[in-house]
Design an enzyme around this catalytic site. Structure first.
Site, PDB file in Angstrom:
ATOM      1  N   ILE A 167      -2.949   8.900   1.976  1.00  0.00           N
ATOM      2  CA  ILE A 167      -1.680   8.952   2.687  1.00  0.00           C
ATOM      3  C   ILE A 167      -1.484   7.618   3.406  1.00  0.00           C
ATOM      4  O   ILE A 167      -2.350   6.741   3.378  1.00  0.00           O
ATOM      5  CB  ILE A 167      -1.622  10.110   3.703  1.00  0.00           C
ATOM      6  CG1 ILE A 167      -2.601   9.877   4.862  1.00  0.00           C
ATOM      7  CG2 ILE A 167      -1.881  11.448   3.026  1.00  0.00           C
ATOM      8  CD1 ILE A 167      -2.424  10.816   6.036  1.00  0.00           C
ATOM      9  N   SER A 168      -0.355   7.458   4.059  1.00  0.00           N
ATOM     10  CA  SER A 168      -0.130   6.294   4.905  1.00  0.00           C
ATOM     11  C   SER A 168      -0.878   6.460   6.229  1.00  0.00           C
ATOM     12  O   SER A 168      -0.928   7.563   6.780  1.00  0.00           O
ATOM     13  CB  SER A 168       1.362   6.138   5.208  1.00  0.00           C
ATOM     14  OG  SER A 168       2.105   5.899   4.050  1.00  0.00           O
TER      15      SER A 168
ATOM     16  N   HIS B 115       3.080  -2.859  -2.288  1.00  0.00           N
ATOM     17  CA  HIS B 115       2.248  -2.959  -3.487  1.00  0.00           C
ATOM     18  C   HIS B 115       2.617  -4.155  -4.358  1.00  0.00           C
ATOM     19  O   HIS B 115       2.836  -5.249  -3.863  1.00  0.00           O
ATOM     20  CB  HIS B 115       2.298  -1.657  -4.287  1.00  0.00           C
ATOM     21  CG  HIS B 115       1.796  -0.460  -3.537  1.00  0.00           C
ATOM     22  ND1 HIS B 115       0.779  -0.521  -2.632  1.00  0.00           N
ATOM     23  CD2 HIS B 115       2.210   0.840  -3.550  1.00  0.00           C
ATOM     24  CE1 HIS B 115       0.556   0.672  -2.127  1.00  0.00           C
ATOM     25  NE2 HIS B 115       1.418   1.515  -2.660  1.00  0.00           N
TER      26      HIS B 115
END
Length: 274
Positions: free
Chosen positions: A54-55, A149
Site C-alpha cells: 500500500i502507500s 513509477h
C-alpha cells in the site's frame, strides 16, 4: 497465504523468489496484482489479504488487523512523483489535476507542496489509474497530472513538461528519503518470519537478477527491458531490505506533517514499529 502487490517491475523483482517457491520455509502464495488505489482501499477491510503493498500515506487508515513490515517496500532518493502538464500550463492554480490515489504518498506530497506553492490552491482532483494519467494530460482532459513509477522515464514520449519534481522538493526540505510504498501484514501472522521471508526474497533477487526477468516483463505493461531495469534500479535499494532509522524517520515526517495539515488522521507513529 494471500498476497497483493502491483505488477510494477520493482514489486515483481522483490517478490519473485517468495511467490515462486525459492525462499526456504515460505508457504505457497495466492498472488493478486492490483493498482495502488485498490490496495489502499483493501487495507481498511478486516477480511483483506494476508500481505499487501500500500502507500505509506494510507497507513493512518489501515485496519487494526495489519501492521507495517520493515522490508519489501519502496523508499528512496531521486525517485519522487512528478507534476506534469502539456506545456500550456504555467500554473495549476484552480486547475483540474489527475492523481493516482487520494491516499497515496504522491498525493500527500502534492498537497503539502501545493499548500506552499500554488496560490489559491488547485481546482478539481480526479482519481484515475496511473497509466491513464499521461494520456489524459496530453489530450487535454485534465490540466495537469501527478505521476509515479516509470512515468519518470517516459513522460517525454507524451510531449509533456515537468512542472515540479516532488521528490527533489521533499529531499531538500527534509534531507530524508521519500516514503512511497509500504508492505503491511496481518498482526496474527508471525511477523518476524514473514519479514525474514521477504528480506530473503529481496536478497535472492539481487544475487540472481536474471532469474526473475521473464516474470517481470510479463507484468511490465509494455515497458521496454531498459525502462523496467531503470525502474528496479531506482526503487529497489537498501530500504527494500530494511527501513532503518532514516526510513522510519521519513515515514514519521510525512505522516506527522500531513496530520498537522489535516490531510490524514493522527496516529501513534511508534505503533508502526512492531
Amino acid at each position: 497465504m494471500k498476497i497483493v502487490y502491483s505488477p510494477c517491475p520493482n514489486d515483481t523483482f522483490i517478490f519473485h523468489a517468495l511467490v515462486h517457491g525459492l525462499v526456504p520455509g515460505a508457504p505457497k502464495f495466492d498472488v493478486t496484482y492490483a493498482d495502488i488505489d485498490i490496495t489502499n482501499k483493501l487495507a481498511v477491510e478486516a477480511n483483506g489479504p494476508d500481505i499487501m503493498k500500500i502507500s505509506y500515506a494510507a497507513l493512518p487508515w489501515i485496519s487494526s488487523d495489519y501492521t507495517l513490515l520493515p522490508c519489501g517496500g519502496a523508499l528512496g532518493r531521486g525517485c519522487g512523483p512528478l507534476v506534469l502538464t502539456n506545456g500550456s500550463e504555467g500554473s495549476i492554480s484552480g486547475k483540474k489535476v489527475a492523481v493516482p490515489s487520494e491516499r497515496s504518498t504522491a498525493y500527500l506530497l502534492f498537497r503539502l507542496w501545493a499548500a506552499q506553492n500554488v496560490p489559491g490552491g488547485v481546482g478539481e482532483i480526479i482519481v484515475m489509474p496511473f497509466h491513464e494519467i499521461m494520456p489524459a494530460v496530453r489530450d487535454g482532459l485534465v490540466d495537469a497530472g501527478l505521476v509515479i513509477h516509470e512515468a519518470r522515464f517516459t513522460y517525454q514520449n507524451y510531449g509533456l513538461t515537468m512542472l515540479t519534481d516532488l521528490g527533489n522538493w521533499w529531499e531538500e526540505d527534509t534531507n530524508l528519503p521519500i516514503p512511497l510504498g509500504a508492505i503491511i501484514a496481518r498482526r496474527s501472522l508471525d511477523l518476524e518470519k514473514v519479514a525474514d521471508w521477504i528480506r530473503q526474497s529481496v536478497e535472492y533477487a539481487w544475487a540472481n537478477p536474471d532469474v526473475s526477468r521473464d516474470y517481470i516483463m510479463c507484468h511490465a505493461q509494455e515497458l521496454s527491458p531498459e525502462v523496467a531495469q531503470a525502474h528496479i534500479d531506482l526503487y529497489v535499494n537498501e530500504f527494500s531490505a530494511h527501513l532503518g532509522d532514516d526510513g522510519y524517520a521519513a515515514v514519521f515526517a510525512l505522516l506527522s506533517r500531513a496530520a498537522k495539515e489535516g490531510l490524514v488522521p493522527e496516529m501513534d507513529l511508534e505503533k508502526l514499529r512492531y
